[in-house]
Design a protein around this motif. Structure first.
Motif, PDB file in Angstrom:
ATOM      1  N   VAL A  16      17.195 -18.502  89.305  1.00 47.10           N
ATOM      2  CA  VAL A  16      15.873 -18.391  88.674  1.00 47.10           C
ATOM      3  C   VAL A  16      15.802 -17.125  87.813  1.00 47.10           C
ATOM      4  O   VAL A  16      15.307 -17.156  86.688  1.00 47.10           O
ATOM      5  CB  VAL A  16      14.737 -18.438  89.722  1.00 47.10           C
ATOM      6  N   ARG A  17      16.346 -16.009  88.332  1.00 47.09           N
ATOM      7  CA  ARG A  17      16.339 -14.760  87.545  1.00 47.09           C
ATOM      8  C   ARG A  17      17.098 -14.928  86.235  1.00 47.09           C
ATOM      9  O   ARG A  17      16.674 -14.426  85.195  1.00 47.09           O
ATOM     10  CB  ARG A  17      16.929 -13.603  88.357  1.00 47.09           C
ATOM     11  N   VAL A  18      18.218 -15.649  86.276  1.00 42.83           N
ATOM     12  CA  VAL A  18      19.008 -15.884  85.065  1.00 42.83           C
ATOM     13  C   VAL A  18      18.248 -16.807  84.115  1.00 42.83           C
ATOM     14  O   VAL A  18      18.203 -16.571  82.907  1.00 42.83           O
ATOM     15  CB  VAL A  18      20.403 -16.470  85.419  1.00 42.83           C
ATOM     16  N   ILE A  19      17.616 -17.837  84.671  1.00 47.94           N
ATOM     17  CA  ILE A  19      16.844 -18.771  83.837  1.00 47.94           C
ATOM     18  C   ILE A  19      15.717 -18.025  83.113  1.00 47.94           C
ATOM     19  O   ILE A  19      15.401 -18.326  81.968  1.00 47.94           O
ATOM     20  CB  ILE A  19      16.300 -19.940  84.688  1.00 47.94           C
ATOM     21  N   LYS A  20      15.153 -17.019  83.774  1.00 48.34           N
ATOM     22  CA  LYS A  20      14.064 -16.247  83.169  1.00 48.34           C
ATOM     23  C   LYS A  20      14.533 -15.371  82.008  1.00 48.34           C
ATOM     24  O   LYS A  20      13.721 -14.723  81.366  1.00 48.34           O
ATOM     25  CB  LYS A  20      13.359 -15.392  84.226  1.00 48.34           C
ATOM     26  N   THR A  21      15.853 -15.343  81.740  1.00 47.48           N
ATOM     27  CA  THR A  21      16.349 -14.595  80.574  1.00 47.48           C
ATOM     28  C   THR A  21      16.527 -15.514  79.367  1.00 47.48           C
ATOM     29  O   THR A  21      16.943 -15.075  78.303  1.00 47.48           O
ATOM     30  CB  THR A  21      17.712 -13.911  80.871  1.00 47.48           C
ATOM     31  N   ASP A  24      12.536 -20.056  74.909  1.00 48.12           N
ATOM     32  CA  ASP A  24      12.353 -21.101  73.913  1.00 48.12           C
ATOM     33  C   ASP A  24      12.287 -20.371  72.576  1.00 48.12           C
ATOM     34  O   ASP A  24      11.538 -19.412  72.439  1.00 48.12           O
ATOM     35  CB  ASP A  24      11.036 -21.845  74.198  1.00 48.12           C
ATOM     36  N   PRO A  25      13.065 -20.800  71.568  1.00 50.61           N
ATOM     37  CA  PRO A  25      13.089 -20.053  70.309  1.00 50.61           C
ATOM     38  C   PRO A  25      11.752 -20.059  69.551  1.00 50.61           C
ATOM     39  O   PRO A  25      11.507 -19.188  68.738  1.00 50.61           O
ATOM     40  CB  PRO A  25      14.174 -20.757  69.488  1.00 50.61           C
ATOM     41  N   GLU A  26      10.894 -21.013  69.848  1.00 47.38           N
ATOM     42  CA  GLU A  26       9.631 -21.104  69.109  1.00 47.38           C
ATOM     43  C   GLU A  26       8.464 -20.455  69.833  1.00 47.38           C
ATOM     44  O   GLU A  26       7.410 -20.255  69.257  1.00 47.38           O
ATOM     45  CB  GLU A  26       9.307 -22.580  68.822  1.00 47.38           C
ATOM     46  N   ILE A  27       8.647 -20.170  71.122  1.00 47.68           N
ATOM     47  CA  ILE A  27       7.559 -19.612  71.929  1.00 47.68           C
ATOM     48  C   ILE A  27       8.105 -18.367  72.632  1.00 47.68           C
ATOM     49  O   ILE A  27       9.150 -18.441  73.263  1.00 47.68           O
ATOM     50  CB  ILE A  27       7.080 -20.657  72.981  1.00 47.68           C
ATOM     51  N   PRO A  28       7.428 -17.237  72.521  1.00 46.57           N
ATOM     52  CA  PRO A  28       7.969 -15.992  73.094  1.00 46.57           C
ATOM     53  C   PRO A  28       7.806 -15.872  74.615  1.00 46.57           C
ATOM     54  O   PRO A  28       7.369 -14.862  75.120  1.00 46.57           O
ATOM     55  CB  PRO A  28       7.164 -14.912  72.355  1.00 46.57           C
ATOM     56  N   VAL A  29       8.142 -16.933  75.326  1.00 45.69           N
ATOM     57  CA  VAL A  29       8.010 -16.961  76.780  1.00 45.69           C
ATOM     58  C   VAL A  29       9.279 -17.603  77.334  1.00 45.69           C
ATOM     59  O   VAL A  29       9.808 -18.542  76.732  1.00 45.69           O
ATOM     60  CB  VAL A  29       6.765 -17.800  77.196  1.00 45.69           C
ATOM     61  N   ASP A  30       9.763 -17.099  78.477  1.00 44.95           N
ATOM     62  CA  ASP A  30      10.991 -17.687  79.026  1.00 44.95           C
ATOM     63  C   ASP A  30      10.740 -19.114  79.518  1.00 44.95           C
ATOM     64  O   ASP A  30       9.609 -19.495  79.816  1.00 44.95           O
ATOM     65  CB  ASP A  30      11.603 -16.787  80.113  1.00 44.95           C
ATOM     66  N   ILE A  31      11.808 -19.883  79.582  1.00 45.17           N
ATOM     67  CA  ILE A  31      11.682 -21.310  79.875  1.00 45.17           C
ATOM     68  C   ILE A  31      11.190 -21.587  81.292  1.00 45.17           C
ATOM     69  O   ILE A  31      10.618 -22.640  81.554  1.00 45.17           O
ATOM     70  CB  ILE A  31      12.993 -22.083  79.595  1.00 45.17           C
ATOM     71  N   TYR A  32      11.376 -20.623  82.207  1.00 45.33           N
ATOM     72  CA  TYR A  32      10.876 -20.799  83.579  1.00 45.33           C
ATOM     73  C   TYR A  32       9.349 -20.700  83.591  1.00 45.33           C
ATOM     74  O   TYR A  32       8.665 -21.553  84.138  1.00 45.33           O
ATOM     75  CB  TYR A  32      11.503 -19.753  84.504  1.00 45.33           C
ATOM     76  N   GLU A  33       8.830 -19.641  82.955  1.00 45.40           N
ATOM     77  CA  GLU A  33       7.373 -19.451  82.900  1.00 45.40           C
ATOM     78  C   GLU A  33       6.706 -20.552  82.075  1.00 45.40           C
ATOM     79  O   GLU A  33       5.546 -20.886  82.300  1.00 45.40           O
ATOM     80  CB  GLU A  33       7.018 -18.071  82.345  1.00 45.40           C
ATOM     81  N   LEU A  34       7.441 -21.099  81.111  1.00 49.13           N
ATOM     82  CA  LEU A  34       6.898 -22.199  80.303  1.00 49.13           C
ATOM     83  C   LEU A  34       6.739 -23.477  81.122  1.00 49.13           C
ATOM     84  O   LEU A  34       6.049 -24.397  80.714  1.00 49.13           O
ATOM     85  CB  LEU A  34       7.836 -22.513  79.132  1.00 49.13           C
ATOM     86  N   GLY A  35       7.420 -23.535  82.262  1.00 51.69           N
ATOM     87  CA  GLY A  35       7.333 -24.740  83.090  1.00 51.69           C
ATOM     88  C   GLY A  35       8.357 -25.792  82.705  1.00 51.69           C
ATOM     89  O   GLY A  35       8.204 -26.963  83.034  1.00 51.69           O
ATOM     90  N   LEU A  36       9.424 -25.384  82.001  1.00 48.62           N
ATOM     91  CA  LEU A  36      10.443 -26.355  81.591  1.00 48.62           C
ATOM     92  C   LEU A  36      11.438 -26.668  82.707  1.00 48.62           C
ATOM     93  O   LEU A  36      12.143 -27.655  82.640  1.00 48.62           O
ATOM     94  CB  LEU A  36      11.221 -25.840  80.366  1.00 48.62           C
TER      95      LEU A  36
END
Length: 108
Positions: A16-21, A24-36
């Motif tokens: 999860v920590r790695v995923i949070k790095t 998404d190139p179009e949204i300034p939020v990591d993909i984990y917090e985006l809910g992807l």
């Protein structure tokens, strides 16, 4: 349990920590917090499987984002293998975003 044994739960947290790095190139939020990321599985052989989605089926990073997730997870010490599965069931919506992501994007 010896010191060399890796706890699968601990490994899941590292993943999860790695995923949070990964962003998404179009949204300034990591993909984990985006809910992807829908789910992360780690079995006793330390094979991992990530069930994730994209913001849209024709997302510009549909080819590269899953590969990036897979490569970064495979680079974690203790991970044997990683498979990333893309699903659109359920489809992604803004409701899946964390409070942190909504705040970051000025949606709260």
């Amino acid at each position: 349990m010896s010191d060399t044994t890796i706890n699968t739960e601990e490994l899941g947290e590292k993943i999860v920590r790695v995923i949070k790095t990964i962003y998404d190139p179009e949204i300034p939020v990591d993909i984990y917090e985006l809910g992807l990321i829908y789910d992360v599985f780690v079995n006793e052989d330390y094979d991992t499987k990530v069930l994730m989605t994209l913001t849209t089926p024709n997302c510009p990073v549909a080819e590269t984002l899953p590969l990036e997730v897979e490569e970064k997870i495979k680079s974690i010490k203790g991970v044997n293998d990683c498979e990333v599965e893309i699903t659109f069931d359920p489809p992604w919506s803004q409701d899946l975003m964390s409070e942190e992501a909504k705040l970051e994007l000025g949606m709260l």
